[in-house]
Write a protein that holds these residues in place. Structure first.
Motif, PDB file in Angstrom:
ATOM      1  N   UNK B  46     -30.212  -7.274   7.474  1.00  0.00           N
ATOM      2  CA  UNK B  46     -29.183  -6.373   8.193  1.00  0.00           C
ATOM      3  C   UNK B  46     -29.048  -5.162   8.272  1.00  0.00           C
ATOM      4  N   UNK B  47     -28.622  -4.701   6.898  1.00  0.00           N
ATOM      5  CA  UNK B  47     -28.054  -3.202   6.569  1.00  0.00           C
ATOM      6  C   UNK B  47     -28.426  -2.976   5.362  1.00  0.00           C
ATOM      7  N   UNK B  48     -28.528  -1.592   4.964  1.00  0.00           N
ATOM      8  CA  UNK B  48     -28.674  -1.103   3.532  1.00  0.00           C
ATOM      9  C   UNK B  48     -27.879  -0.140   3.316  1.00  0.00           C
ATOM     10  N   UNK B  49     -27.252   0.058   2.188  1.00  0.00           N
ATOM     11  CA  UNK B  49     -26.437   1.182   1.578  1.00  0.00           C
ATOM     12  C   UNK B  49     -26.845   1.627   0.419  1.00  0.00           C
ATOM     13  N   UNK B  50     -26.922   3.263   0.496  1.00  0.00           N
ATOM     14  CA  UNK B  50     -27.133   3.664  -0.850  1.00  0.00           C
ATOM     15  C   UNK B  50     -26.036   5.007  -0.958  1.00  0.00           C
ATOM     16  N   UNK B  51     -25.370   4.352  -1.928  1.00  0.00           N
ATOM     17  CA  UNK B  51     -23.761   4.810  -2.254  1.00  0.00           C
ATOM     18  C   UNK B  51     -23.115   4.505  -0.909  1.00  0.00           C
ATOM     19  N   UNK B  52     -22.382   5.308  -0.334  1.00  0.00           N
ATOM     20  CA  UNK B  52     -21.511   4.891   1.035  1.00  0.00           C
ATOM     21  C   UNK B  52     -22.208   5.229   2.249  1.00  0.00           C
ATOM     22  N   UNK B  72     -18.605   3.790  -3.268  1.00  0.00           N
ATOM     23  CA  UNK B  72     -19.703   3.278  -3.778  1.00  0.00           C
ATOM     24  C   UNK B  72     -19.803   2.172  -4.286  1.00  0.00           C
ATOM     25  N   UNK B  73     -18.887   1.277  -3.729  1.00  0.00           N
ATOM     26  CA  UNK B  73     -18.946  -0.322  -4.586  1.00  0.00           C
ATOM     27  C   UNK B  73     -18.454  -1.167  -3.513  1.00  0.00           C
ATOM     28  N   UNK B  74     -17.244  -1.648  -3.013  1.00  0.00           N
ATOM     29  CA  UNK B  74     -17.276  -2.833  -2.042  1.00  0.00           C
ATOM     30  C   UNK B  74     -17.633  -2.516  -0.663  1.00  0.00           C
ATOM     31  N   UNK B  75     -18.407  -3.522  -0.152  1.00  0.00           N
ATOM     32  CA  UNK B  75     -18.917  -3.289   1.275  1.00  0.00           C
ATOM     33  C   UNK B  75     -18.097  -4.578   2.185  1.00  0.00           C
TER      34      UNK B  75
END
Lengths: 110, 116
Positions: B46-52, B72-75
């Motif tokens: 679906x989606x990728x985070x690097x940091x925020x 940089x933590x909870x999504x």
């Protein structure tokens, strides 16, 4: 042991036999390949990985084989146990994300 | 924490309602991923985070889907105006970093979403 020559969605194995699960991957540029085990109601769990510059890697009761010529990956499980019953997925690591193949459901017969 | 934590573990919602799914990654993991797994199927990115930041949102099925990551933590993955085809298990994974290589990609147990 029992094996799957081409990818099939299910594999039934007698307890104590060896299992072979096959997977075809799509990206010849992928650098890492990983096998995951997923039990009912849980997320995928890492089993073993192999880098693209290797063709074989062994773990505890598991061996992964990589054939880059035909873009084929296999997972061998020695002396299959009831606890090995699960869905097994292969995955390839691209630049930053994993892409998963279709899973194989392994059922171990007592 | 010791592992990737997702909440709720199960969510039943009525068609048309909004839902929020939460992921707490492993402490120190900078990369975070959301996948969807429909019944009996493989994992769909679906989606990728690097940091925020989210460099790759290409897997989000429609504009009803959005995600954010703070500190940089909870999504949180939000699905607006849920439809029955949104019913699936939503899995979150985190890894130490991103890039070519395998950096301990670890999955949570998922949130099973049922839209009735």
């Amino acid at each position: 042991g029992e094996s799957v020559g081409l990818h099939l969605p299910t594999l039934s194995v007698q307890e104590g036999d060896n299992s072979i699960i096959n997977c075809a991957y799509s990206n010849s540029a992928s650098d890492y390949f990983i096998w995951y085990k997923q039990e009912s109601g849980k997320g995928p769990q890492f089993i073993i990985d192999i880098r693209s510059n290797m063709d074989k890697r062994q773990g505890q009761r598991v061996t992964v084989l990589l054939n880059k010529t035909v873009k084929h990956l296999s997972l061998q499980i020695a002396a299959t146990q009831p606890g090995d019953s699960a869905v097994y997925f292969c995955a390839e690591m691209g630049d930053y994300k994993l892409s998963f193949g279709a899973g194989t459901t392994v059922t171990v017969r007592a | 924490g010791a592992g990737v934590s997702q909440s709720p573990s199960n969510k039943v919602t009525e068609k048309g309602k909004d839902v929020e799914l939460r992921c707490d990654p492993i402490s120190g993991h900078t990369a975070l991923y959301w996948y969807r797994q429909s019944l009996g199927q493989g994992l769909e990115f679906l989606i990728y985070f690097q940091g925020n930041s989210a460099p790759d949102k290409s897997g989000l099925p429609s504009d009803r889907f959005s995600a954010e990551r703070t500190g940089g933590s909870v999504s949180t993955l939000t699905i607006q105006r849920t439809q029955q085809e949104d019913s699936a298990v939503y899995l979150c994974a985190s890894s130490l970093q991103s890039g070519t290589g395998y950096y301990g990609y670890t999955f949570g147990s998922g949130t099973r979403l049922t839209v009735v």
